[in-house]
Design a protein around this motif. Structure first.
Motif, short mmCIF file in Angstrom:
data_model
loop_
_atom_site.label_atom_id
_atom_site.label_comp_id
_atom_site.label_asym_id
_atom_site.label_seq_id
_atom_site.Cartn_x
_atom_site.Cartn_y
_atom_site.Cartn_z
N UNK A 1 0.85 -1.19 0.00
CA UNK A 1 0.00 0.00 0.00
C UNK A 1 0.89 1.24 0.00
N UNK A 2 0.69 2.11 -0.97
CA UNK A 2 1.51 3.31 -1.10
C UNK A 2 0.62 4.55 -1.11
N UNK A 3 1.07 5.57 -0.40
CA UNK A 3 0.35 6.84 -0.46
C UNK A 3 0.64 7.52 -1.79
N UNK A 4 -0.41 7.94 -2.45
CA UNK A 4 -0.30 8.62 -3.74
C UNK A 4 -0.12 10.11 -3.44
N UNK A 5 1.10 10.62 -3.53
CA UNK A 5 1.35 12.00 -3.13
C UNK A 5 0.89 13.00 -4.18
N UNK A 6 0.63 14.23 -3.72
CA UNK A 6 0.26 15.29 -4.67
C UNK A 6 1.45 15.64 -5.57
N UNK A 7 2.65 15.55 -5.00
CA UNK A 7 3.86 15.75 -5.79
C UNK A 7 4.47 14.38 -6.03
N UNK A 8 4.33 13.88 -7.26
CA UNK A 8 4.72 12.51 -7.56
C UNK A 8 6.23 12.35 -7.61
N UNK A 9 6.72 11.30 -6.99
CA UNK A 9 8.13 10.93 -7.11
C UNK A 9 8.21 9.74 -8.03
N UNK A 10 9.35 9.59 -8.67
CA UNK A 10 9.50 8.56 -9.70
C UNK A 10 9.26 7.16 -9.13
N UNK A 11 8.52 6.35 -9.86
CA UNK A 11 8.30 4.96 -9.49
C UNK A 11 8.30 4.12 -10.77
N UNK A 12 8.86 2.93 -10.67
CA UNK A 12 8.92 2.05 -11.84
C UNK A 12 7.52 1.58 -12.20
N UNK A 13 7.17 1.66 -13.47
CA UNK A 13 5.85 1.25 -13.91
C UNK A 13 5.72 -0.27 -13.88
N UNK A 14 4.53 -0.74 -13.56
CA UNK A 14 4.27 -2.18 -13.42
C UNK A 14 3.94 -2.80 -14.78
#
Length: 380
Positions: free
Chosen positions: A70-83
């Motif tokens: 479970x990850x918090x979806x921040x208003x300022x997005x940080x890079x994450x690898x796409x699934x």
């Protein structure tokens, strides 16, 4: 499907308190438990999530619950690898940086828009069709539904058998009700009420209070509490409050976990529900029900209501179908439903049988999680 080594990302924007997160949380857990997938659930409001999963730490941006990351979806997005598979629940907009990450993959992911549930005829024709494209990544429509050719409904493996066993076990039901402090009076019908604000409520409560048969009304915390309090003539209601007016006992319950809510629905003789998640769960209860559909602009929600009613009442006699149509339409319009309730009660055995038959018919279709996995396998 334990050999399906894929990573899935599900994005959820909490729009209406609990419905959106309720659906995505059930789906994420089922994909992990029954299909052995690696699932990451992105949620923008952990406080709403906490109500149905008290173990959630709202101050932690990344955590694991029941096998789901479970990850918090921040208003300022940080890079994450796409699934490998990306699900945008209820047409939510993915972060631009994440969409770029999808496009940068050597093998583009399967990108699906998991849409709202509808019984409208056009859903069958649109289910599975390509939608917009972002660079090299194609998005597809994925519609839950009630008819063959749709994505089906959320239904965990063995759910209907567990429900059947529970409803045949009086001791198990008493133990569950006792755990919530519910003491059912002998002969009282048990009704659950989970709804949006509704000006038509007072007429229903008037009829229940004046009835010859006792009713125990169970009201989980939610938006309808204000209307219940107004009818009772009190300033407010809180968890644990118990009020008796003639033949009607009103009890306020806490907001419970999803599995507990299932058991509550299974215990009740009639369930008034709202939105999408509780709507589907009430159908799996196999008991007569009343749906408070989420109101939309230009009353387009009424088209969805009529489309479902056309399917749900198809096996009823004309008189019973008319009674159910009148009750549901008046409730969603905020109109008095007391007379409609009395009319529906005239057809109670038929409505009970119809609810069970409908449940079993829907149970013959593939469930939503399995349909999503099958769509991915066909896509690759």
């Amino acid at each position: 499907m334990s050999d399906l080594k894929t990573r899935w990302d599900i994005f959820c924007t909490v729009v209406d308190n609990y419905g959106d997160i309720g659906v995505t949380w059930r789906l994420a857990r089922q994909l992990v438990a029954e299909h052995s997938l690696t699932v990451r659930l992105w949620v923008d409001d952990l406080r709403a999530f906490e109500r149905m999963c008290p173990e959630i730490n709202i101050h932690v941006a990344q955590q694991w619950q029941e096998g789901v990351e479970v990850c918090h979806w921040p208003s300022e997005w940080t890079q994450a690898q796409a699934a490998d598979v990306v699900i945008a629940a209820f047409a939510c907009q993915l972060p631009p940086a994440y969409m770029d990450a999808m496009a940068e993959r050597q093998q583009p992911p399967l990108w699906m828009n998991l849409d709202y549930l509808s019984a409208e005829d056009w859903v069958v024709g649109c289910h599975g069709l390509p939608s917009v494209k972002y660079k090299s990544v194609q998005k597809f429509f994925f519609f839950p539904g009630f008819q063959p050719g749709t994505g089906g409904l959320l239904r965990e493996r063995g759910l209907l058998e567990r429900r059947r066993q529970f409803q045949q076990d009086a001791a198990a039901q008493r133990q569950f009700l006792d755990s919530l402090g519910i003491v059912r009076a002998p002969g009282a019908q048990l009704i659950s009420l989970f709804a949006y604000e509704n000006t038509g409520l007072a007429s229903w409560l008037d009829v229940l209070a004046a009835d010859d048969e006792p009713t125990h009304l169970l009201v989980p915390e939610g938006r309808i509490l204000g209307d219940v309090a107004h009818w009772l003539g009190v300033d407010s209601l809180a968890v644990g409050d118990l009020n008796v007016r003639q033949a009607l006992t009103v009890q306020v319950l806490p907001f419970v976990r999803q599995d507990q809510y299932d058991h509550l629905l299974w215990c009740c003789d009639f369930n008034a529900v709202r939105g999408e998640d509780s709507f589907v769960r009430a159908q799996w209860a196999g008991r007569p029900m009343l749906w408070h559909i989420y109101q939309q602009d230009e009353d387009i929600h009424l088209d969805k209501l009529d489309a479902f009613l056309a399917l749900y009442t198809k096996g009823l006699s004309p008189a019973a179908a008319e009674a159910m149509n009148g009750l549901w339409r008046a409730w969603s319009a905020g109109q008095p439903i007391g007379d409609h309730w009395l009319n529906a009660r005239k057809h109670w055995p038929e409505l009970q049988k119809n609810a069970e038959v409908w449940c079993l018919e829907q149970g013959l279709q593939a469930d939503l999680a399995a349909a999503l996995v099958r769509f991915y396998l066909n896509w690759i």
